[in-house]
Design an enzyme around this catalytic site. Structure first.
Site, PDB file in Angstrom:
ATOM      1  N   ASN A 117       0.001  -0.212  -0.821  1.00 16.59           N
ATOM      2  CA  ASN A 117       0.230  -1.695  -1.099  1.00 16.59           C
ATOM      3  C   ASN A 117      -1.124  -2.268  -1.921  1.00 16.59           C
ATOM      4  O   ASN A 117      -1.999  -2.517  -1.349  1.00 16.59           O
ATOM      5  CB  ASN A 117       0.516  -2.512   0.173  1.00 16.59           C
ATOM      6  CG  ASN A 117       0.936  -3.935  -0.072  1.00 16.59           C
ATOM      7  OD1 ASN A 117       0.962  -4.299  -1.302  1.00 16.59           O
ATOM      8  ND2 ASN A 117       0.576  -4.578   0.994  1.00 16.59           N
ATOM      9  N   TRP A 118      -0.812  -2.346  -3.146  1.00 15.06           N
ATOM     10  CA  TRP A 118      -2.032  -2.811  -3.815  1.00 15.06           C
ATOM     11  C   TRP A 118      -2.085  -4.075  -3.900  1.00 15.06           C
ATOM     12  O   TRP A 118      -3.334  -4.886  -4.264  1.00 15.06           O
ATOM     13  CB  TRP A 118      -1.784  -2.466  -5.575  1.00 15.06           C
ATOM     14  CG  TRP A 118      -2.055  -1.041  -5.980  1.00 15.06           C
ATOM     15  CD1 TRP A 118      -2.317   0.044  -5.143  1.00 15.06           C
ATOM     16  CD2 TRP A 118      -2.057  -0.316  -7.188  1.00 15.06           C
ATOM     17  NE1 TRP A 118      -2.638   1.194  -5.501  1.00 15.06           N
ATOM     18  CE2 TRP A 118      -2.438   1.068  -6.929  1.00 15.06           C
ATOM     19  CE3 TRP A 118      -1.857  -0.752  -8.383  1.00 15.06           C
ATOM     20  CZ2 TRP A 118      -2.433   1.884  -8.070  1.00 15.06           C
ATOM     21  CZ3 TRP A 118      -1.940  -0.166  -9.544  1.00 15.06           C
ATOM     22  CH2 TRP A 118      -2.404   1.596  -9.311  1.00 15.06           C
ATOM     23  N   LYS A 119      -1.244  -4.992  -3.317  1.00 15.16           N
ATOM     24  CA  LYS A 119      -1.273  -6.561  -3.436  1.00 15.16           C
ATOM     25  C   LYS A 119      -1.489  -7.122  -4.845  1.00 15.16           C
ATOM     26  O   LYS A 119      -1.136  -6.424  -5.607  1.00 15.16           O
ATOM     27  CB  LYS A 119      -2.343  -6.847  -2.237  1.00 15.16           C
ATOM     28  CG  LYS A 119      -2.253  -6.158  -0.918  1.00 15.16           C
ATOM     29  CD  LYS A 119      -3.075  -6.747   0.196  1.00 15.16           C
ATOM     30  CE  LYS A 119      -2.809  -5.824   1.422  1.00 15.16           C
ATOM     31  NZ  LYS A 119      -3.242  -6.526   2.643  1.00 15.16           N
ATOM     32  N   HIS A 160       5.860  -8.891   4.181  1.00 15.09           N
ATOM     33  CA  HIS A 160       4.546  -8.935   4.502  1.00 15.09           C
ATOM     34  C   HIS A 160       4.003 -10.029   5.392  1.00 15.09           C
ATOM     35  O   HIS A 160       4.270 -10.928   4.906  1.00 15.09           O
ATOM     36  CB  HIS A 160       3.894  -8.411   3.222  1.00 15.09           C
ATOM     37  CG  HIS A 160       2.567  -7.968   3.452  1.00 15.09           C
ATOM     38  ND1 HIS A 160       1.363  -8.654   3.739  1.00 15.09           N
ATOM     39  CD2 HIS A 160       1.973  -6.470   3.601  1.00 15.09           C
ATOM     40  CE1 HIS A 160       0.420  -7.931   3.760  1.00 15.09           C
ATOM     41  NE2 HIS A 160       0.712  -6.655   3.785  1.00 15.09           N
ATOM     42  N   GLU A 183       1.218 -11.407   4.645  1.00 15.27           N
ATOM     43  CA  GLU A 183       0.757 -12.098   3.749  1.00 15.27           C
ATOM     44  C   GLU A 183       1.654 -13.279   3.127  1.00 15.27           C
ATOM     45  O   GLU A 183       1.412 -14.405   2.813  1.00 15.27           O
ATOM     46  CB  GLU A 183      -0.052 -11.558   2.612  1.00 15.27           C
ATOM     47  CG  GLU A 183      -1.475 -11.143   3.324  1.00 15.27           C
ATOM     48  CD  GLU A 183      -1.959  -9.605   2.506  1.00 15.27           C
ATOM     49  OE1 GLU A 183      -1.467  -9.376   1.318  1.00 15.27           O
ATOM     50  OE2 GLU A 183      -2.684  -9.163   3.235  1.00 15.27           O
ATOM     51  N   GLU A 196       2.859  -3.673  11.309  1.00 10.64           N
ATOM     52  CA  GLU A 196       1.290  -4.064  10.632  1.00 10.64           C
ATOM     53  C   GLU A 196       0.927  -5.253  11.529  1.00 10.64           C
ATOM     54  O   GLU A 196       1.072  -6.470  11.351  1.00 10.64           O
ATOM     55  CB  GLU A 196       1.616  -4.586   9.316  1.00 10.64           C
ATOM     56  CG  GLU A 196       1.719  -3.373   8.363  1.00 10.64           C
ATOM     57  CD  GLU A 196       1.467  -3.571   7.025  1.00 10.64           C
ATOM     58  OE1 GLU A 196       0.857  -2.892   6.474  1.00 10.64           O
ATOM     59  OE2 GLU A 196       1.421  -4.881   6.663  1.00 10.64           O
ATOM     60  N   GLY A 250      -6.578  -5.672   6.455  1.00 11.22           N
ATOM     61  CA  GLY A 250      -7.898  -5.972   5.747  1.00 11.22           C
ATOM     62  C   GLY A 250      -8.998  -6.386   6.513  1.00 11.22           C
ATOM     63  O   GLY A 250     -10.001  -6.799   5.982  1.00 11.22           O
ATOM     64  N   SER A 267      -5.625  -1.562   8.100  1.00 12.75           N
ATOM     65  CA  SER A 267      -6.912  -0.695   7.960  1.00 12.75           C
ATOM     66  C   SER A 267      -6.680   0.842   8.105  1.00 12.75           C
ATOM     67  O   SER A 267      -7.599   1.634   8.651  1.00 12.75           O
ATOM     68  CB  SER A 267      -7.853  -1.162   8.712  1.00 12.75           C
ATOM     69  OG  SER A 267      -8.120  -2.678   8.608  1.00 12.75           O
ATOM     70  N   GLY A 311      -3.432  -0.726   2.260  1.00 13.52           N
ATOM     71  CA  GLY A 311      -3.798  -1.784   1.312  1.00 13.52           C
ATOM     72  C   GLY A 311      -4.869  -1.243   0.643  1.00 13.52           C
ATOM     73  O   GLY A 311      -5.120  -0.418  -0.125  1.00 13.52           O
ATOM     74  N   GLY A 312      -6.222  -1.553   1.104  1.00 13.91           N
ATOM     75  CA  GLY A 312      -7.624  -1.200   0.676  1.00 13.91           C
ATOM     76  C   GLY A 312      -7.701   0.127   0.293  1.00 13.91           C
ATOM     77  O   GLY A 312      -8.195   0.406  -0.923  1.00 13.91           O
TER      78      GLY A 312
HETATM   79  P1  PGA Z   1      -5.167  -2.710   4.655  1.00 13.93           P
HETATM   80  O1  PGA Z   1      -3.507  -3.312   4.383  1.00 13.93           O
HETATM   81  O2  PGA Z   1      -4.602  -1.401   4.751  1.00 13.93           O
HETATM   82  O3  PGA Z   1      -6.004  -3.121   3.375  1.00 13.93           O
HETATM   83  O4  PGA Z   1      -5.635  -3.407   6.147  1.00 13.93           O
HETATM   84  C1  PGA Z   1      -2.324  -3.011   4.835  1.00 13.93           C
HETATM   85  C2  PGA Z   1      -1.325  -4.194   4.433  1.00 13.93           C
HETATM   86  O5  PGA Z   1      -1.587  -5.216   4.336  1.00 13.93           O
HETATM   87  O6  PGA Z   1      -0.234  -3.483   3.930  1.00 13.93           O
END
Ligand code: PGA
Length: 258
Positions: A13-15, A99, A101, A171, A177, A217, A238-239
């Protein structure tokens, strides 16, 4: 993972990161690092303006392209929105919905996530439906009840066959994050609970066929331990998905794990 019933799905997930101009270089670096076998599905969910270039860059590879959100509307006067049929037309195979966010910054509810899920299924795109508790909810002992509500709400009205076409991502909001990963025990406990909710709502076959990911994470170091849990069938990353080497380590861990 239980590969007898489910093929793991590792989704990046590149956001709101990366640029269209960087996607080819990213893929050129990632391609040789990917396993030769088809032991797992690999997906990169990228921002809308990057979708077209990414579909092109992924041609001939085993990487499928995903979006990060979709409109509940089919077409018309909805400035800024992107419909499921537009995604389908581009060659998009997956789409994240709900998600945390989007729930936090755009007020998305389970009802809206459910409506978006239905639009994706109609278009033949696999929804990756996110659920998860905040730290406060966990500390108050509400995790399991909240997850049950989210799973019931987001799957509302779907047939068993439709649920089998969905991916559910657990999640925990406090792990996203933050570098604070859920322990393998915590992640397994909730993923097992999600499967039991699906079993109660549908049947044993649907429960054992549904892919349930962990996200929050997940990285090159902790992926193998998380993916070894029986009810964790992949990850939403994500990251670590922004770095080809790190992402490939996670993909390889999923492909090798039996
Ligand atoms: P993260 O993000 O791996 O950076 O914690 C995961 C996500 O929000 O899908």
């Amino acid at each position: 993972m239980n590969k007898k019933y489910r093929k793991p799905v590792i989704a990046g997930n590149w956001k709101m990161n990366m640029l269209h101009s960087g996607t080819k270089d990213f893929m050129d670096e990632l391609k040789p690092l990917l396993p030769k076998t088809r032991g797992c599905e690999v997906v990169l969910c990228v921002p809308s303006p990057l979708l077209y270039g990414m579909v092109k860059a992924c041609r001939g590879t085993k990487v499928a392209v995903g979006a990060q959100d979709v409109s509940v509307h089919d077409k018309g006067a909805y400035t800024g929105e992107v419909s499921a049929s537009m995604l389908k037309d581009l060659g998009v195979k997956y789409c994240i919905v709900g998600h945390s966010e989007r729930r936090a910054y755009h007020g998305e509810t389970d009802e809206l996530v459910n409506a978006k899920t239905k639009k994706l299924l109609e278009a033949g795109i696999t929804p990756i439906i996110c659920v998860g508790e905040t730290l406060e909810e966990r500390e108050r002992g509400l995790t399991m009840d909240l997850i049950s509500l989210q799973v019931r709400g987001t799957l509302c009205g779907l047939t068993d066959a439709e649920v089998r076409r969905c991916v559910i991502a657990y999640e925990p909001v406090w792990a996203i994050g933050t570098g604070k990963t859920a322990t393998a025990e915590q992640a397994q406990e909730v993923c097992e609970h999600i499967r039991s909710v699906v079993r109660k709502l549908y049947d044993a076959k649907t429960a054992r066929s549904t892919v349930i990911q962990y996200g929050g994470s997940m990285n090159a170091k902790n992926a193998a331990e998380l993916l070894a849990c029986p009810d964790i069938d992949g990850g939403l990353i994500g990251g670590a998905s922004l770095k080809p080497v790190d992402f490939s380590v996670i993909v390889n861990a999923a492909c090798e794990e039996e």
